[in-house]
Write a protein that holds these residues in place. Structure first.
Motif, PDB file in Angstrom:
ATOM      1  N   SER A  13      -1.312  11.076   2.704  1.00 12.56           N
ATOM      2  CA  SER A  13      -0.890  11.121   4.098  1.00 12.56           C
ATOM      3  C   SER A  13      -1.929  10.451   4.983  1.00 12.56           C
ATOM      4  O   SER A  13      -2.836   9.796   4.488  1.00 12.56           O
ATOM      5  CB  SER A  13      -0.667  12.578   4.522  1.00 12.56           C
ATOM      6  N   GLY A  14      -1.798  10.616   6.268  1.00 10.16           N
ATOM      7  CA  GLY A  14      -2.723   9.997   7.203  1.00 10.16           C
ATOM      8  C   GLY A  14      -2.494   8.503   7.295  1.00 10.16           C
ATOM      9  O   GLY A  14      -1.469   7.972   6.873  1.00 10.16           O
ATOM     10  N   SER A  15      -3.468   7.800   7.841  1.00 10.54           N
ATOM     11  CA  SER A  15      -3.304   6.365   8.060  1.00 10.54           C
ATOM     12  C   SER A  15      -3.144   5.611   6.741  1.00 10.54           C
ATOM     13  O   SER A  15      -2.319   4.706   6.635  1.00 10.54           O
ATOM     14  CB  SER A  15      -4.478   5.801   8.862  1.00 10.54           C
ATOM     15  N   PHE A  16      -3.906   5.984   5.702  1.00 13.09           N
ATOM     16  CA  PHE A  16      -3.775   5.289   4.424  1.00 13.09           C
ATOM     17  C   PHE A  16      -2.407   5.550   3.813  1.00 13.09           C
ATOM     18  O   PHE A  16      -1.802   4.663   3.215  1.00 13.09           O
ATOM     19  CB  PHE A  16      -4.885   5.700   3.451  1.00 13.09           C
ATOM     20  N   GLY A  17      -1.881   6.766   3.985  1.00 13.96           N
ATOM     21  CA  GLY A  17      -0.536   7.078   3.503  1.00 13.96           C
ATOM     22  C   GLY A  17       0.521   6.231   4.179  1.00 13.96           C
ATOM     23  O   GLY A  17       1.569   5.948   3.616  1.00 13.96           O
ATOM     24  N   GLU A  18       0.232   5.804   5.408  1.00 18.11           N
ATOM     25  CA  GLU A  18       1.140   4.927   6.146  1.00 18.11           C
ATOM     26  C   GLU A  18       0.934   3.462   5.795  1.00 18.11           C
ATOM     27  O   GLU A  18       1.596   2.592   6.353  1.00 18.11           O
ATOM     28  CB  GLU A  18       0.952   5.132   7.653  1.00 18.11           C
ATOM     29  N   GLY A  19      -0.017   3.192   4.900  1.00 23.63           N
ATOM     30  CA  GLY A  19      -0.245   1.816   4.466  1.00 23.63           C
ATOM     31  C   GLY A  19      -1.329   1.098   5.224  1.00 23.63           C
ATOM     32  O   GLY A  19      -1.510  -0.108   5.068  1.00 23.63           O
ATOM     33  N   LEU A  20      -2.062   1.809   6.059  1.00 29.87           N
ATOM     34  CA  LEU A  20      -3.104   1.189   6.859  1.00 29.87           C
ATOM     35  C   LEU A  20      -4.457   1.449   6.209  1.00 29.87           C
ATOM     36  O   LEU A  20      -4.948   2.563   6.213  1.00 29.87           O
ATOM     37  CB  LEU A  20      -3.096   1.750   8.281  1.00 29.87           C
ATOM     38  N   GLU A  21      -5.020   0.413   5.640  1.00 30.12           N
ATOM     39  CA  GLU A  21      -6.315   0.518   4.969  1.00 30.12           C
ATOM     40  C   GLU A  21      -7.381   0.033   5.942  1.00 30.12           C
ATOM     41  O   GLU A  21      -7.620  -1.153   6.084  1.00 30.12           O
ATOM     42  CB  GLU A  21      -6.311  -0.316   3.688  1.00 30.12           C
ATOM     43  N   ILE A  69       0.840  -1.199   0.000  1.00 34.82           N
ATOM     44  CA  ILE A  69       0.000   0.000   0.000  1.00 34.82           C
ATOM     45  C   ILE A  69       0.875   1.248   0.000  1.00 34.82           C
ATOM     46  O   ILE A  69       0.637   2.200  -0.750  1.00 34.82           O
ATOM     47  CB  ILE A  69      -0.973   0.014   1.201  1.00 34.82           C
ATOM     48  N   ARG A  70       1.927   1.261   0.824  1.00 30.36           N
ATOM     49  CA  ARG A  70       2.845   2.410   0.868  1.00 30.36           C
ATOM     50  C   ARG A  70       3.509   2.624  -0.487  1.00 30.36           C
ATOM     51  O   ARG A  70       3.620   3.757  -0.957  1.00 30.36           O
ATOM     52  CB  ARG A  70       3.919   2.196   1.929  1.00 30.36           C
ATOM     53  N   LEU A  71       3.953   1.537  -1.108  1.00 27.73           N
ATOM     54  CA  LEU A  71       4.605   1.630  -2.411  1.00 27.73           C
ATOM     55  C   LEU A  71       3.636   2.157  -3.470  1.00 27.73           C
ATOM     56  O   LEU A  71       3.980   3.037  -4.267  1.00 27.73           O
ATOM     57  CB  LEU A  71       5.165   0.267  -2.833  1.00 27.73           C
ATOM     58  N   LEU A  72       2.404   1.649  -3.476  1.00 29.46           N
ATOM     59  CA  LEU A  72       1.402   2.126  -4.438  1.00 29.46           C
ATOM     60  C   LEU A  72       1.098   3.608  -4.218  1.00 29.46           C
ATOM     61  O   LEU A  72       0.932   4.361  -5.192  1.00 29.46           O
ATOM     62  CB  LEU A  72       0.122   1.292  -4.330  1.00 29.46           C
ATOM     63  N   ASN A  73       1.032   4.036  -2.975  1.00 31.88           N
ATOM     64  CA  ASN A  73       0.826   5.456  -2.688  1.00 31.88           C
ATOM     65  C   ASN A  73       1.975   6.299  -3.221  1.00 31.88           C
ATOM     66  O   ASN A  73       1.763   7.359  -3.814  1.00 31.88           O
ATOM     67  CB  ASN A  73       0.671   5.698  -1.185  1.00 31.88           C
ATOM     68  N   ASP A 110      -6.529  11.124   3.145  1.00 33.95           N
ATOM     69  CA  ASP A 110      -5.923  12.443   3.305  1.00 33.95           C
ATOM     70  C   ASP A 110      -4.866  12.636   2.223  1.00 33.95           C
ATOM     71  O   ASP A 110      -3.958  11.816   2.085  1.00 33.95           O
ATOM     72  CB  ASP A 110      -5.251  12.570   4.678  1.00 33.95           C
ATOM     73  N   VAL A 111      -5.017  13.714   1.459  1.00 33.04           N
ATOM     74  CA  VAL A 111      -4.042  14.039   0.425  1.00 33.04           C
ATOM     75  C   VAL A 111      -3.637  15.498   0.608  1.00 33.04           C
ATOM     76  O   VAL A 111      -4.491  16.381   0.697  1.00 33.04           O
ATOM     77  CB  VAL A 111      -4.613  13.832  -0.996  1.00 33.04           C
ATOM     78  N   MET A 112      -2.342  15.740   0.700  1.00 29.35           N
ATOM     79  CA  MET A 112      -1.818  17.097   0.794  1.00 29.35           C
ATOM     80  C   MET A 112      -1.329  17.512  -0.585  1.00 29.35           C
ATOM     81  O   MET A 112      -0.883  16.675  -1.365  1.00 29.35           O
ATOM     82  CB  MET A 112      -0.646  17.156   1.773  1.00 29.35           C
ATOM     83  N   PHE A 113      -1.398  18.788  -0.865  1.00 29.91           N
ATOM     84  CA  PHE A 113      -0.870  19.309  -2.117  1.00 29.91           C
ATOM     85  C   PHE A 113       0.228  20.306  -1.801  1.00 29.91           C
ATOM     86  O   PHE A 113       0.034  21.220  -1.002  1.00 29.91           O
ATOM     87  CB  PHE A 113      -1.966  19.993  -2.944  1.00 29.91           C
ATOM     88  N   MET A 114       1.395  20.093  -2.405  1.00 29.04           N
ATOM     89  CA  MET A 114       2.511  20.999  -2.219  1.00 29.04           C
ATOM     90  C   MET A 114       2.669  21.825  -3.488  1.00 29.04           C
ATOM     91  O   MET A 114       2.958  21.284  -4.552  1.00 29.04           O
ATOM     92  CB  MET A 114       3.799  20.231  -1.936  1.00 29.04           C
ATOM     93  N   ASP A 115       2.426  23.120  -3.376  1.00 29.30           N
ATOM     94  CA  ASP A 115       2.553  24.040  -4.499  1.00 29.30           C
ATOM     95  C   ASP A 115       4.022  24.424  -4.651  1.00 29.30           C
ATOM     96  O   ASP A 115       4.630  24.943  -3.712  1.00 29.30           O
ATOM     97  CB  ASP A 115       1.691  25.269  -4.226  1.00 29.30           C
TER      98      ASP A 115
END
Length: 135
Positions: free
Chosen positions: A52-60, A31-35, A67-72
């Motif tokens: 980011s968040g729990s899913f970003g850490e691979g926890l489904e 999951i982390r790799l796919l993210n 949670d998705v952050m955008f870096m401009d």
């Protein structure tokens, strides 16, 4: 409980969580790799998306949000004033009255109306608003 009993309960809990809640260690790594791959593919000249968040850490986990952050790439946040570039918007960090790990972001210069639209004015200064930026 003896140390042996505690170890047994700990292993049983770990096994249960891996099988029924978060998945195996290999599944979490996948999951982390796919993210990371999705984040890299969505990267462009304007910005980068970061899962980011729990899913970003691979926890489904059931019921969890994404949670998705955008870096401009055209916005810089600083605590020490950088060299000025007219194509970049600048936010300064103010941590004086904030809890540890938090900061106020003051809009120092912007070539974009979007930052002004997502800011609030306080004492003749503009600050980025976390509530205006949430979607």
């Amino acid at each position: 409980m003896t140390d042996h009993s505690t170890q047994h309960v700990s292993r049983a809990l770990y096994w249960y969580m891996c099988q029924h809640i978060v998945g195996t260690e290999d599944y979490v790594k996948q999951i982390r790799l796919l993210n990371a791959v999705r984040d890299n593919l969505s990267s462009n000249k304007v910005g980068i998306s970061i899962t980011s968040g729990s899913f970003g850490e691979g926890l489904e986990m059931r019921g969890s949000d994404l949670d998705v952050m955008f870096m401009d790439r055209n916005v810089e946040v600083y605590d020490v004033k950088p060299r000025f570039h007219p194509n970049i918007s600048y936010l300064s960090m103010n941590t004086d009255y904030e809890k540890p790990g938090f900061t106020q972001l003051r809009l120092e210069y912007s070539n974009s109306q979007t930052l002004y639209d997502n800011s609030v004015q306080f004492a003749d200064k503009h600050y980025l608003s976390s509530t205006l930026g949430k979607k």
